[in-house]
Scaffold this active site. Structure first.
Site, PDB file in Angstrom:
ATOM      1  CG  HIS A 200      31.909  42.051  23.287  1.00 54.73           C
ATOM      2  ND1 HIS A 200      32.849  41.464  24.066  1.00 54.73           N
ATOM      3  CD2 HIS A 200      30.903  41.577  23.208  1.00 54.73           C
ATOM      4  CE1 HIS A 200      32.074  40.201  24.147  1.00 54.73           C
ATOM      5  NE2 HIS A 200      31.003  40.491  23.693  1.00 54.73           N
ATOM      6  NE  ARG A 307      26.915  40.547  22.074  1.00 55.64           N
ATOM      7  CZ  ARG A 307      26.825  40.390  20.884  1.00 55.64           C
ATOM      8  NH1 ARG A 307      26.159  40.879  20.038  1.00 55.64           N
ATOM      9  NH2 ARG A 307      27.500  39.164  20.331  1.00 55.64           N
ATOM     10  CD  GLU A 442      28.495  32.542  25.976  1.00 55.07           C
ATOM     11  OE1 GLU A 442      28.938  33.325  25.338  1.00 55.07           O
ATOM     12  OE2 GLU A 442      27.867  32.907  27.144  1.00 55.07           O
ATOM     13  CG  ASN A 465      30.854  35.851  18.994  1.00 55.17           C
ATOM     14  OD1 ASN A 465      31.046  35.455  17.592  1.00 55.17           O
ATOM     15  ND2 ASN A 465      30.117  36.792  19.325  1.00 55.17           N
ATOM     16  CG  ASP A 466      32.599  34.384  25.025  1.00 56.21           C
ATOM     17  OD1 ASP A 466      33.616  34.857  25.060  1.00 56.21           O
ATOM     18  OD2 ASP A 466      31.433  34.962  25.111  1.00 56.21           O
ATOM     19  NE  ARG A 476      34.451  37.570  21.839  1.00 54.13           N
ATOM     20  CZ  ARG A 476      33.224  37.736  22.330  1.00 54.13           C
ATOM     21  NH1 ARG A 476      32.793  36.841  23.256  1.00 54.13           N
ATOM     22  NH2 ARG A 476      32.267  38.393  21.672  1.00 54.13           N
ATOM     23  CB  CYS A 513      22.842  34.331  19.129  1.00 54.12           C
ATOM     24  SG  CYS A 513      23.632  33.869  20.965  1.00 54.12           S
TER      25      CYS A 513
HETATM   26  C1  PEP Z   1      29.097  34.668  21.775  1.00 52.23           C
HETATM   27  O1  PEP Z   1      29.684  34.378  22.683  1.00 52.23           O
HETATM   28  O2  PEP Z   1      28.895  34.120  20.745  1.00 52.23           O
HETATM   29  C2  PEP Z   1      27.765  35.755  22.066  1.00 52.23           C
HETATM   30  C3  PEP Z   1      26.837  35.766  21.242  1.00 52.23           C
HETATM   31  O3  PEP Z   1      28.039  36.570  23.125  1.00 52.23           O
HETATM   32  P1  PEP Z   1      28.977  37.825  23.477  1.00 52.23           P
HETATM   33  O4  PEP Z   1      29.671  37.972  21.830  1.00 52.23           O
HETATM   34  O5  PEP Z   1      28.275  38.953  23.745  1.00 52.23           O
HETATM   35  O6  PEP Z   1      29.999  37.268  24.219  1.00 52.23           O
HETATM   36 MG    MG Z   2      29.648  35.139  24.567  1.00 44.99          MG
END
Ligand code: PEP
Ligand code: MG
Length: 575
Positions: A200, A307, A442, A465-466, A476, A513
């Site tokens: 993040h 977020r 996710e 991402n997750d 990550r 996203c």
């Molecule tokens: C994701 O996991 O792809 C996402 C958009 O949420 P975050 O990056 O805030 O976990």
């Molecule tokens: Mg996420």
């Protein structure tokens, strides 16, 4: 001596500047024994630091009084508490003990006493008093900063007309909430020792559109204060004390970057339509209501991911109440002037701790009480957020997005909570608006069961991402496994493709996203897989739009199927 460090490329562009080293946690505090005759000098240093901090706080308080803003009363009271803690005899006597009796150096003595007093705060029955621990930590942090001779990490913008050399911040680690503060700072680039491409901290760096490299291992130890450094955010490289030739080369690259951005700005008002006439929705990911401004400035047609956890962080455990949240969501909706805003319910945990510098203490925070799991464990907090969102929906189009769902039981609980929030508002006679309910895909379990999942929602949003982190079992945030973080792994692509197909089959909207949506090298593939809605940092929107304008989805369909069937998708993508 010139040398190069490699890390993760997280944010486009080149920054050239002098290094500013910031120690980001108390672990960096020096620990050494002093000679008995040095005790007085150490105590004098402590007194000086205390007086300097007291002065700083008094100045801040005075500034608030002059502002005359009502909302500042609470802040002023908090500063008062900080002043009291600073003068606290228990703290001072304890520190003196460590210095004179145990011969600890000043910083060590201060943190040693902090540990002691903090434990006592933890044991207090009164929740208000318990919460004061965070204030004490902040006060000690300020004193440590003064003693290190380092100014606050939040550098204020220079006064108009004052020439400053560009600065590059080098730190062991920066919490995502710390990064947000840098929006108004003078730093031209960032480097951290730890972190992965989709940590993040990296995500926030990207949203600031400042060149950054994370995961540069021991950069904060190898780089010295005031060294000249080049941050190559495209290649993930940090060059320390570059030669004049390298400096000239990067100076050129930097200028080219500016020209490229100016060129992209020309397509800002061009509708995102492919060569074969497919209309593509390009949405913005935001962290604060104010981010709607940059989103609109690049032509975003809505917010695909707000977020909200950033409203909850770095507040010493004090969560935003309904009014504060309602105000933030309303501002976001009004800021988008009628365009839809997707508000994700709070996703704290893992690498997004509530408090600065404090990582989740659980063994596997990414697998722990995170996101919706935390919300369901704290029903009062969750209901407060839902009520605030529903009320803001009276001012514009809002979609609620739930992070990290994996179980039918969780879905049912969310539905019950939403009904309960509406009921509470009804009872109060409060005005609220309609919302569409969506889920993030996710967790691999949700992706694999997507056809069952989608029945319960108005739309889905893929959090790549997750999804990648959990599918490939790699943290990550952990730079030591960053090389295994592969958005093009066939398993990941299949889950993304299947989620898009499942939504299209039942005619429900789906977007991506995660960072994949803003990665221009993935745009054609996602279009070929049938994706028509992308949500990303505003800084990426124009570059993705350029790809969209050049694409023909009819030609991409068969090719995309080939890519996901391949055991080496990366090779096909490079063609
Ligand atoms: C994701 O996991 O792809 C996402 C958009 O949420 P975050 O990056 O805030 O976990
Ligand atoms: Mg996420």
């Amino acid at each position: 001596m010139t040398f190069t460090l490699h890390g993760q490329a997280v944010s486009r562009g080149v920054a050239i500047g002098r290094a500013v080293l910031v120690a980001s946690s108390r672990l960096d505090v020096a620990h050494y024994f002093i000679a008995p005759d040095q005790a007085d000098a150490e105590l004098a240093r402590l007194r000086q630091a205390r007086d300097a901090v007291a002065e700083e706080i008094a100045r801040l308080r005075e500034g608030l009084a002059h502002d005359g803003v009502e909302a500042h009363t609470e802040l002023a009271a908090l500063l008062e508490v900080h002043l009291m803690l600073l003068q606290d005899e228990h703290l001072q006597d304890g520190v003196k003990h460590w210095v004179t009796e145990r011969h600890y150096n000043a910083e060590w003595a201060l943190t040693a006493q902090l540990e002691l007093v903090a434990k006592q705060f933890d044991e207090m029955a009164d929740p208000y008093l318990r919460e004061r621990k965070a204030d004490l930590e902040q006060v000690v942090e300020r004193m440590l900063r003064v003693m290190r001779g380092v100014a606050s990490p939040v550098a204020a913008a220079p006064a108009p007309g004052v020439e400053v050399q560009p600065l590059v911040l080098v730190a062991h680690d920066l919490a995502p909430a710390d990064m947000l503060q840098f929006k108004q700072s003078v730093f031209a680039g960032f480097v951290t020792d730890v972190g992965g491409k989709t940590s993040h901290t990296a995500i926030v760096a990207r949203s600031l559109d400042i060149p950054a490299v994370v995961g540069a291992r021991n950069a904060s130890q190898l780089v010295r204060q005031d060294d000249w450094v080049i941050v190559d955010g495209d290649a993930g490289v940090l060059i320390v004390n570059p030669t004049p030739m390298v400096l000239a080369e990067y100076g050129y690259k930097q200028r080219q970057g500016v020209i490229e951005r100016e060129r992209l700005a020309r397509i800002k008002n061009t509708p995102a339509v492919t060569l074969d006439g497919e209309r593509i929705e390009l949405l913005a990911n935001i962290e604060q209501p104010e981010d709607t401004l940059p989103a609109l400035s690049v032509g975003a047609v809505g917010v695909g991911l707000f977020r909200t956890e950033f409203l909850f962080m770095g507040r010493g455990g004090k969560l935003p109440d309904e009014e504060e949240q309602y105000d933030a969501y309303r501002r976001a909706v009004e800021g988008m002037h009628g365009l839809p805003v997707t508000i994700r319910t709070v996703d704290v945990g893992a690498d997004k701790p509530l408090d600065h510098h404090r990582r989740d203490e659980h063994l596997n925070p990414a697998l722990g009480l995170r996101a919706i799991r935390w919300s369901l464990a704290e029903p009062a907090m969750f209901l407060t957020q839902l009520r605030a969102i529903l009320r803001a929906a009276a001012h514009g189009k809002i979609n609620i997005l739930i992070p990290m769902l994996a179980h039918l039981g969780e879905i049912r609980q969310v539905q019950v909570m939403l009904a309960k929030a509406r009921e509470q508002l009804d009872r109060r006679g409060a005005v609220y608006g309609p919302v569409r309910l969506g889920a993030m895909i996710e967790v691999p379990a949700a992706a694999l069961a997507v056809r069952l999942f989608v029945r319960h929602f108005d739309y889905l949003s893929i959090g790549t991402n997750d999804l990648i982190q959990y599918a490939l079992a790699i943290d990550r945030v952990d730079e030591s496994v960053a090389h295994l973080y592969d958005p093009l792994h066939p398993a990941v692509l299949r889950m993304v493709a299947d989620t898009i197909t499942a939504c299209r089959e039942v005619g429900k909207p789906v977007s991506v996203c995660g960072e994949m949506a803003g990665d221009v090298s993935m745009t054609r593939l996602l279009l070929g897989l049938g994706l028509r809605s992308f949500s990303m940092h505003p800084t990426q929107i124009l570059a993705v739009k350029q790809q969209v304008l050049r694409s023909d989805t009819r030609k991409l369909r068969a090719w995309a199927q080939e890519v996901i069937a391949s055991d080496e998708p990366a090779l096909l993508l490079a063609d």
